[in-house]
Structures are given as structure tokens and as C-alpha cells.
Design a protein around this motif. Sequence first.
Motif, PDB file in Angstrom:
ATOM      1  N   GLU A 555      59.171 108.752 122.344  1.00 40.88           N
ATOM      2  CA  GLU A 555      58.541 109.774 123.200  1.00 40.88           C
ATOM      3  C   GLU A 555      57.382 110.452 122.461  1.00 40.88           C
ATOM      4  N   PRO A 556      56.442 111.044 123.207  1.00 42.49           N
ATOM      5  CA  PRO A 556      55.203 111.553 122.594  1.00 42.49           C
ATOM      6  C   PRO A 556      55.400 112.695 121.609  1.00 42.49           C
ATOM      7  N   SER A 557      56.534 113.398 121.676  1.00 42.05           N
ATOM      8  CA  SER A 557      56.726 114.499 120.722  1.00 42.05           C
ATOM      9  C   SER A 557      56.757 113.960 119.290  1.00 42.05           C
ATOM     10  N   LEU A 558      57.058 112.671 119.128  1.00 45.42           N
ATOM     11  CA  LEU A 558      57.144 112.106 117.782  1.00 45.42           C
ATOM     12  C   LEU A 558      55.772 111.802 117.187  1.00 45.42           C
ATOM     13  N   ALA A 559      54.719 112.018 117.969  1.00 49.31           N
ATOM     14  CA  ALA A 559      53.377 111.803 117.424  1.00 49.31           C
ATOM     15  C   ALA A 559      53.101 112.765 116.281  1.00 49.31           C
ATOM     16  N   ALA A 560      53.811 113.891 116.276  1.00 47.39           N
ATOM     17  CA  ALA A 560      53.573 114.898 115.239  1.00 47.39           C
ATOM     18  C   ALA A 560      54.415 114.654 113.989  1.00 47.39           C
ATOM     19  N   ALA A 561      55.269 113.625 114.031  1.00 49.85           N
ATOM     20  CA  ALA A 561      56.202 113.417 112.912  1.00 49.85           C
ATOM     21  C   ALA A 561      55.463 113.153 111.605  1.00 49.85           C
ATOM     22  N   GLN A 562      55.905 113.811 110.566  1.00 46.90           N
ATOM     23  CA  GLN A 562      55.376 113.585 109.221  1.00 46.90           C
ATOM     24  C   GLN A 562      56.421 112.808 108.424  1.00 46.90           C
ATOM     25  N   ALA A 563      55.955 112.110 107.401  1.00 40.04           N
ATOM     26  CA  ALA A 563      56.875 111.359 106.553  1.00 40.04           C
ATOM     27  C   ALA A 563      58.019 112.272 106.114  1.00 40.04           C
ATOM     28  N   GLU A 564      59.227 111.734 106.191  1.00 37.67           N
ATOM     29  CA  GLU A 564      60.465 112.413 105.797  1.00 37.67           C
ATOM     30  C   GLU A 564      60.993 113.393 106.835  1.00 37.67           C
ATOM     31  N   ASP A 565      60.296 113.582 107.968  1.00 37.36           N
ATOM     32  CA  ASP A 565      60.882 114.381 109.046  1.00 37.36           C
ATOM     33  C   ASP A 565      62.069 113.618 109.627  1.00 37.36           C
ATOM     34  N   LYS A 566      63.115 114.375 109.925  1.00 38.55           N
ATOM     35  CA  LYS A 566      64.323 113.743 110.458  1.00 38.55           C
ATOM     36  C   LYS A 566      64.516 114.108 111.919  1.00 38.55           C
ATOM     37  N   PHE A 567      65.079 113.168 112.671  1.00 35.72           N
ATOM     38  CA  PHE A 567      65.283 113.361 114.111  1.00 35.72           C
ATOM     39  C   PHE A 567      66.643 112.810 114.510  1.00 35.72           C
ATOM     40  N   GLN A 568      67.139 113.347 115.632  1.00 38.51           N
ATOM     41  CA  GLN A 568      68.254 112.662 116.263  1.00 38.51           C
ATOM     42  C   GLN A 568      67.682 111.920 117.454  1.00 38.51           C
ATOM     43  N   VAL A 576      64.707 108.869 110.276  1.00 39.89           N
ATOM     44  CA  VAL A 576      63.733 109.590 109.449  1.00 39.89           C
ATOM     45  C   VAL A 576      62.417 108.820 109.469  1.00 39.89           C
ATOM     46  N   ALA A 577      61.306 109.566 109.449  1.00 37.83           N
ATOM     47  CA  ALA A 577      59.998 108.926 109.308  1.00 37.83           C
ATOM     48  C   ALA A 577      59.900 108.429 107.867  1.00 37.83           C
ATOM     49  N   ASP A 578      59.665 107.131 107.717  1.00 34.51           N
ATOM     50  CA  ASP A 578      59.744 106.523 106.383  1.00 34.51           C
ATOM     51  C   ASP A 578      58.780 107.184 105.406  1.00 34.51           C
ATOM     52  N   ARG A 579      59.324 107.475 104.241  1.00 28.96           N
ATOM     53  CA  ARG A 579      58.582 108.200 103.207  1.00 28.96           C
ATOM     54  C   ARG A 579      57.342 107.445 102.742  1.00 28.96           C
ATOM     55  N   LYS A 580      57.426 106.135 102.705  1.00 29.62           N
ATOM     56  CA  LYS A 580      56.311 105.361 102.156  1.00 29.62           C
ATOM     57  C   LYS A 580      55.395 104.818 103.238  1.00 29.62           C
ATOM     58  N   ASP A 581      55.961 104.312 104.311  1.00 28.95           N
ATOM     59  CA  ASP A 581      55.175 103.514 105.254  1.00 28.95           C
ATOM     60  C   ASP A 581      54.779 104.227 106.539  1.00 28.95           C
ATOM     61  N   HIS A 582      55.371 105.382 106.831  1.00 24.46           N
ATOM     62  CA  HIS A 582      55.066 106.058 108.093  1.00 24.46           C
ATOM     63  C   HIS A 582      53.630 106.586 108.109  1.00 24.46           C
ATOM     64  N   ARG A 583      52.918 106.304 109.191  1.00 27.67           N
ATOM     65  CA  ARG A 583      51.581 106.867 109.409  1.00 27.67           C
ATOM     66  C   ARG A 583      51.559 107.415 110.823  1.00 27.67           C
ATOM     67  N   THR A 584      50.781 108.466 111.046  1.00 30.02           N
ATOM     68  CA  THR A 584      50.727 109.032 112.393  1.00 30.02           C
ATOM     69  C   THR A 584      50.282 107.976 113.398  1.00 30.02           C
ATOM     70  N   ASP A 585      49.334 107.129 112.995  1.00 28.97           N
ATOM     71  CA  ASP A 585      48.856 106.111 113.940  1.00 28.97           C
ATOM     72  C   ASP A 585      49.656 104.811 113.854  1.00 28.97           C
ATOM     73  N   LYS A 586      50.662 104.777 112.947  1.00 28.21           N
ATOM     74  CA  LYS A 586      51.504 103.589 112.849  1.00 28.21           C
ATOM     75  C   LYS A 586      52.894 104.045 112.402  1.00 28.21           C
ATOM     76  N   PRO A 587      53.619 104.654 113.354  1.00 31.26           N
ATOM     77  CA  PRO A 587      54.888 105.285 112.967  1.00 31.26           C
ATOM     78  C   PRO A 587      55.957 104.283 112.535  1.00 31.26           C
ATOM     79  N   VAL A 588      56.721 104.660 111.516  1.00 28.39           N
ATOM     80  CA  VAL A 588      57.848 103.847 111.043  1.00 28.39           C
ATOM     81  C   VAL A 588      59.051 104.769 110.853  1.00 28.39           C
TER      82      VAL A 588
END
Length: 601
Positions: A555-568, A576-588
Motif C-alpha cells: 500500500e502507498p503508505s509504505l512509500a515513506a518507509a526508511q531502511a530498518e523501519d518495521k511494519f506489521q 522490516v525495510a532491509d537495512r542494506k538494499d531498501h530504497r524508496t524507489d526500490k523497496p525491499v
Amino acid sequence: MSTPVHHDTTDTAKPSNFLRQIIEADLAQGTHANNRWAGSPGDAAHQGAGAIDPAKIRTRFPPEPNGYLHVGHAKSICLNFGLARDFGGVCHLRFDDTNPEKEEQEYVDAIVEAVHWLGFDWKDSDGHENLYFASNYFDFMYRAAEYLIEAGHAYVDEQSAEEMRASRGDFGKPGVDSPYRGRTPAENLARFREMRDGQHADGAMVLRAKIDMASPNINLRDPAIYRIKRAEHHNTGNKWCIYPMYTFAHPVEDALECITHSICTLEFEDQRPFYDWLLDRLAEGNLIAKPHPRQYEFARLNLTYVVTSKRKLKHLVDSGIVSGWDDPRMPTIAGLRRRGYTPAAIQAFCERIGVTKDYSWIDYGTLEGCLREDLEVKAHRAMVVLDPLKLELTNWAEVFGSSDHLEACSLSALPHAAEGETVPERHFTLGREVWIEREDFAEVPPKGYKRLFPGNKVRLKGGYVIECTGCEKDAAGNIAKVLATVVPDTKSGTPGADSVKVKAAITWVGVQDGLQAEVRLYDRLFTDAQPDAGGKDFLALLNPDSLKVVTAYVEPSLAAAQAEDKFQFERFGYFVADRKDHRTDKPVFNRVTGLKDSWGR
Ligand code: ATP
Ligand code: MG
């Protein structure tokens, strides 16, 4: 096997344990009330010139920098730093780098980072950092060895390793004195200096403590304390070709740092008499401050479904079975962090398992439970579709006037927020097309199936009630699209929401505003609860499905996710947004754990 004792506490006080009781008794008796500390490690003279130590106790965490720290080390860290924190003391971070061969700067850095991340530091009340390297004590260790020789407590033994082993005896048989045991201190000193000066080959002779070859404790049968080893040391270079044995070095390190309570795992219980013997001798000679440190042992952590031997973990890394020391499947602190574990969850876990002298296996589910408890109240909720199938609402234009219409929807991000707390909301839109989970549609429903099948109504969570009308298939006969109609006036949160009763609400993500994301579904690395116990080959017990990577919609609310942010992620668990590979334009996102304890089911 026994399980750890759990104490009921009616207040917020920490559950007691035998170590806390020992420290409380020492504080009550003033055992260390007159300890002096000159602001840095050193011998008796150095410390004697210092002031009364403002730290009530000194503990230490002494890793060897030959690998990354793992969850077992976390237990020792939480214990040592936690006791110091709770009793007005300080805990030192000491790199036990007396073995010249295996240590690397990468490990030193990773260890510092891991202990900090867990929430601890090693500062004195005046801000002085108690971070030490045991190799800085080589000069003193050498002096201590010469002192033992001069006082008649150590000798150079030229027997071969084989002969030494044979003459040590065993549990039923006392040892036999070495023919070199009777040498005079002057002869021993000369020989020891030759060892130091490089005049003898590696392994040609060792320095041994002279204690008791008939002792029932084999560790007291004249243990070796110095060996010849031509190896470059990362700190001292080629200054030394002799190095102290661990059992000699460790008590000396503790003494120089004025450690009051030296806490280690139970394997070292049999070493305690030598620990005391050595420090008693050095105290007699006024080389170290008095009272000298005391050693206490506790049972190491054994956690199911993981291996914690550094050698085995290194093998997993070196052979490429995992992507590195911080692979989210690794039980290293770096791995747990990347997986999405929080310091609070790991600390709570260490509190919960307690400290005892009994060996036990702790269920991996206990660690997961601690994470769920931490994140349940903190992690924002989000909807995701992990196995996407498109659904079209065929009457959308008719109901809303345009096929492009987007209906604004919202849900609470924290449904269990405490009273009075502002409840954050997530916003998303519903349009003509949405992504649903493939498993939420069945052309022919199995018995009891409540989700989408032709003729059935469900709610799109946070949106409208819809009625399934059928599906479209591709040339190969696979379901390509689900067809449904939206039931007007049934939007969640409106008066009409309850006008149509449904048996299920399904999660979904809008095709218009959903974001594509890589989701890494991690599972346990081993299929066996005790992969390296009882001589089992842990490499034969690897779980082939420990990682599954999917392309998901979130869902679009995850566009704001930063590396290491956790979600249910609703219905799927914690991510969790991956510490190494997560990018705002390429979420992991990584899966940390599911919502419920499904371990072993
Ligand atoms: P390995 O033998 O696999 O190389 P180690 O346990 O000897 O690892 P160290 O760096 O010497 O690694 O450990 C530092 C500290 O962590 C020691 O005091 C040790 O007692 C403690 N420790 C290590 N493993 C555990 C464990 N599983 N549970 C509790 N404490 C542990
Ligand atoms: Mg070790």
C-alpha cells in the motif's frame, strides 16, 4: 535438562538470579568498597595511586575478535552490561586478542557496532571509554611470568607435546612430574628469556605453572602458560614470538582492569581454581591490586534451530550458503538486526530466559515472541499482496460515474494504540482494479471457504463489500483476473457498512496507488531443532526453503518507509525495510516472523 527458573515479580524490579545475589552480598559487605582505580588498566602500583573507584562493580564482556557476535553473546552482553547498569558499575568491552592468528579489524568494528546497537556503552561516570585490547597487556603478562619463575611457581618444560600429554595422567591416574620440573628459577629464567628472544623453535618448549601434578583437577596439573609461536600480531607486530595461553591471559586481563565480577560460561568452571591460584600468586607478589577479581559461571544459551559456534558460522559465510555474517538468517547480532529484530526484543529475551547454572535449550519461538510483544504496539500496520492476482470491479463506472474514479479509504496504522494516544492513519484509494492474494479466490470453493468464489460476497478491508461474478483465464487456462461488482453504500466506516453481512474481509492493494516491492520471505536456516548436537552434520540439515523472494504490491503508505523501519503486514506478520538494499524507489522488505507462533507446526 532443566528449564530456566521464572520468577514472579509483582513490581517492575528485575527477577533476581544467583549473580545478582552475589553482587548484592558483595555490596552489602563492602567487598570492593576500597578498590582503587587510576582511570586505566594497570598493575598494583598504578591502581594504588588512584582514587577509590567510583564504579561500584566492574564487569567485562571479552570477545575474541575472530568472528561476528551471535545471539549467545547477546546473552553475555545483556548480563554483563545489565548488571553493571543496575548496580552502579561499569562494564568494559575488552577484545581478547592474545591469539595472534585469527583476529581482524572487520570483526573489531562489527563487535563495537553490535554492542552499541544492543543499547550498551562502556563509559565511566566521567565519560572515559572502557574499551580495551588484551594485547596491550603483553608486557605485563611477560613480567608476571618472570615473577612466577623467580618465585618458584613456573618452569620451562622441554618435553614434547606428546610426552606432556602422557605424563598429565587422567581422571583416575595422577600425573607424573616432568624431568624439567626441578630446575632452579635461574635456569628457568634463562630458558624463558631464550624463548622470548627467538632462540628456540615453535613448540620446542613451554612455560608451565608449577602447581600439583597429582591434583584431582587436571587443570591444576602444571598448565602451560606461555608458548613459542612465530606469528605476526595485528597490534604488536613481530615484537613477540611467545604468546600467553588463554587460561593465563584471561585472569591477568581481569586483574589489570580491576574487574570485580568476572562472569563466564560454565565450560570455565574447572578453570576457576587456576584463575584463583594465579591471581593469588600475583597478588602475593604485589603485582596486581587486591582483592583480585572472582570468576562466576553461568549456563550458555542454546537456542533451537541455530548454530552458534563461530567456526560453523564462518563456514556458512565462507562457503556462500548465506550472503554474509549479516544475512537475515544468521543468528549473529548483525543478522538479527537485518532480519528486523529490535534491541528491546533481544534484551527482553535475555531477561526472560534468565541466568542459571543449568543447561537447557531455549525454543526459538521465545525470541520471536519477544519481538512480537515489542512490535505489536509499535509497528504500523499495512496491507500488502504477496502473491498478486488482479481483480476488476466491473460495475465501477456505473456506480461512481467514471472508470477512473478513486475512492479515498483509510485505516488505523496502530489499532491497539493506548487510550489518549493520537492514532496514526494510513490513506489509500480503491479504484476499478485491485490486487488480491491469489489464494483468496477459488473458482470452485473447497468446503468452508469464505473468500471469493462466484456468487459470494466479501469485504475489501477498509473499502467496500464486493460480490464475485467469475474470472478470466489465459490461454494456458490459468486464472488471469477475478471479476466482481462493488456493492454501493457499503464503505467501511459509513452507516451503510453493516447493511450487507459478509463472512470474510480480505486484504488488497489498489492497482492505481500500490507500489511494487521485493519481499524476502525468510524461514529458519535448519530443519532440525538441534542441528549440531550429538555429532550431527549441520550442513546436511539446511532448510532448502529458508529464503523465498517474491514481487509484491504494497500500500502507498509504505512509500515513506526508511531502511530498518518495521511494519506489521496484516495477516502475514512482521516485516522490516532491509537495512542494506531498501530504497524508496526500490523497496525491499524482509519477513521477521509471522503473527503467531507457528514454530514446529
Ligand atoms: P567460539 O568458541 O565459537 O569461538 P566463544 O564463545 O568462545 O566462541 P568469545 O568471543 O570467546 O567466543 O566469547 C565472548 C564471551 O561470550 C565469552 O565470555 C563467552 O563466555 C560468551 N559466550 C559465548 N557464547 C555464549 C553463549 N552461547 N551463551 C552465553 N554466553 C556466551
Ligand atoms: Mg572463546
